[in-house]
Design an enzyme around this catalytic site. Sequence first.
Site, PDB file in Angstrom:
ATOM      1  N   HIS A  94       8.908  37.331 -31.806  1.00  0.00           N
ATOM      2  CA  HIS A  94       8.358  38.105 -33.277  1.00  0.00           C
ATOM      3  C   HIS A  94       9.292  37.389 -34.365  1.00  0.00           C
ATOM      4  O   HIS A  94      10.412  37.223 -34.417  1.00  0.00           O
ATOM      5  CB  HIS A  94       8.668  39.645 -33.057  1.00  0.00           C
ATOM      6  CG  HIS A  94       8.050  40.241 -31.949  1.00  0.00           C
ATOM      7  ND1 HIS A  94       6.439  40.391 -31.891  1.00  0.00           N
ATOM      8  CD2 HIS A  94       8.357  40.643 -30.730  1.00  0.00           C
ATOM      9  CE1 HIS A  94       6.142  41.018 -30.910  1.00  0.00           C
ATOM     10  NE2 HIS A  94       7.238  41.221 -30.264  1.00  0.00           N
ATOM     11  N   CYS A 136       4.569  34.450 -35.853  1.00  0.00           N
ATOM     12  CA  CYS A 136       3.811  34.563 -36.829  1.00  0.00           C
ATOM     13  C   CYS A 136       4.520  34.161 -38.053  1.00  0.00           C
ATOM     14  O   CYS A 136       5.894  34.046 -38.253  1.00  0.00           O
ATOM     15  CB  CYS A 136       3.766  36.356 -37.327  1.00  0.00           C
ATOM     16  SG  CYS A 136       2.928  37.171 -36.166  1.00  0.00           S
TER      17      CYS A 136
END
Length: 490
Positions: A94, A136
């Site tokens: 993440h 991301c």
Amino acid sequence: MLLECMHIYHHPSNITNSILACNSRNRFPGCVYANAGRHLDLYGDNIEVDYRGYEVTVENFLRVLTGRMDPSVPRSKRLLTDDRSNIFVYMTGHGGNEFLKFQDNEEISAFDIADAFEQMWQKKRYNEIFFMIDTCQANTMYSKFYSPHILATGSSEINENSYSHENDNDVGVAVIDSYTHHILEFMEGIDKTSQISMQDLFDTYNYDKIHSHPGVRSDLFHRPPLLMPATIGITGTCEMAQRRRKPTEDSGGRAGEGLTLFFAHANGFPKEIWEPTLRDLLEANASANSPLNIAEIWSWEAVNHGDAALVNAEKLGGISALNHPILFSSLILVDPIIRPLRPGAPLISAKHHGRMVTDAIKRRDRWSSRDEALKSFRTSPFFGVWDPAVLDIYVECGLYDLGRDVRLKMPGIQEAIVFSEALTTYETWILAEKLDKRIELMWIMPGRIPAEEIKMKEQLVWRRPANSTNVIIPSAGHLIPQEKPHILGK
């Protein structure tokens, strides 16, 4: 995070993460699969885990890269690299704008990684780094890099997410992300002998397949991605040794854009065999009146020659103008071994190939000292006609110390293997006339050649007549760089 690492690292060892295969919630103990159909078990029998669970911290990761380890840390937990090492760094998890989470309780920033890579460069801990990240806003993680010889790629732009590819309902999680799935699918289609380049990989990036916009950063890298094989990290891949120099920095040459020269050696010789020739060439280049303007010079070694042979000793069992003409503006061929296959003649001549193979295998490969080797070479009919400067370079760079002896860097058996490959010389004869006419072609040929080869040599230099010239050095035999380096350089 482990699942994604497994997809990329299921060939090599030394991964850094926790253990999913042995988690009590895994319905398939000891296995990690790449897709919902469970066709490929990434865990296998030979995965080695160096750091796991709570050992996976930002501090430990940075210490592994920079080598700042406590003396008590075992070798198995260290990155034992030097300035010849090519390193693949893959990160996933993440993340966001210029950060990636570790264990959901700490973060590593783009600045942290950039500074770690700079420390590695200053401490000569790598030759090249290929950095890949799937998270991301991944491309922001390499935006702060400033060290040389780094090629970087990521899965998504700033303010953009990276998405999973498919879920496994039995396991209860997404087994792979779209970007990593795309990379794995590409890599599964090649092996260690493939000529596929990193640019070929980057050209396959497609938003419709990956659902994000992958990025590439190559401005810090010292060669185009087209020249970097996509086989990095595949077990068994061999390395070439090379030397790069910039005359504008090293010998008073003129600044600005200029020629990039690549020097390739003959069978049995190290890259340094060109040094006496290059001295004359660089001297001419430094002159204010010189028509030359040389920006870079590269001397490279094939995988089983010289320093490359030492690096690849445990692995051994280019790019050409014909394949990639856009990379070349001209070719200078110094009496290359290119010949036609005569009608009815055998592919392998017992008289020609057999003798060279046998002589190579029988070649003496060790001496008590470099002085003894030099004296031996001087009395040899083969080496005795060499220019003294070239012979000195050969003794200095073609041999290495091992115990009380000095030995040839390239074993005779490797030279014999090159000689035994007979098809290339015939294939090149056929393909020579198809060489892009835009590429200027110069042949430099010897004056002392066997009478039976004169007609063949005359045909060779006009195989592609357009944009071609040839020069004869009357006093030279076949080994022009060894015998007449100063004339050749001028």
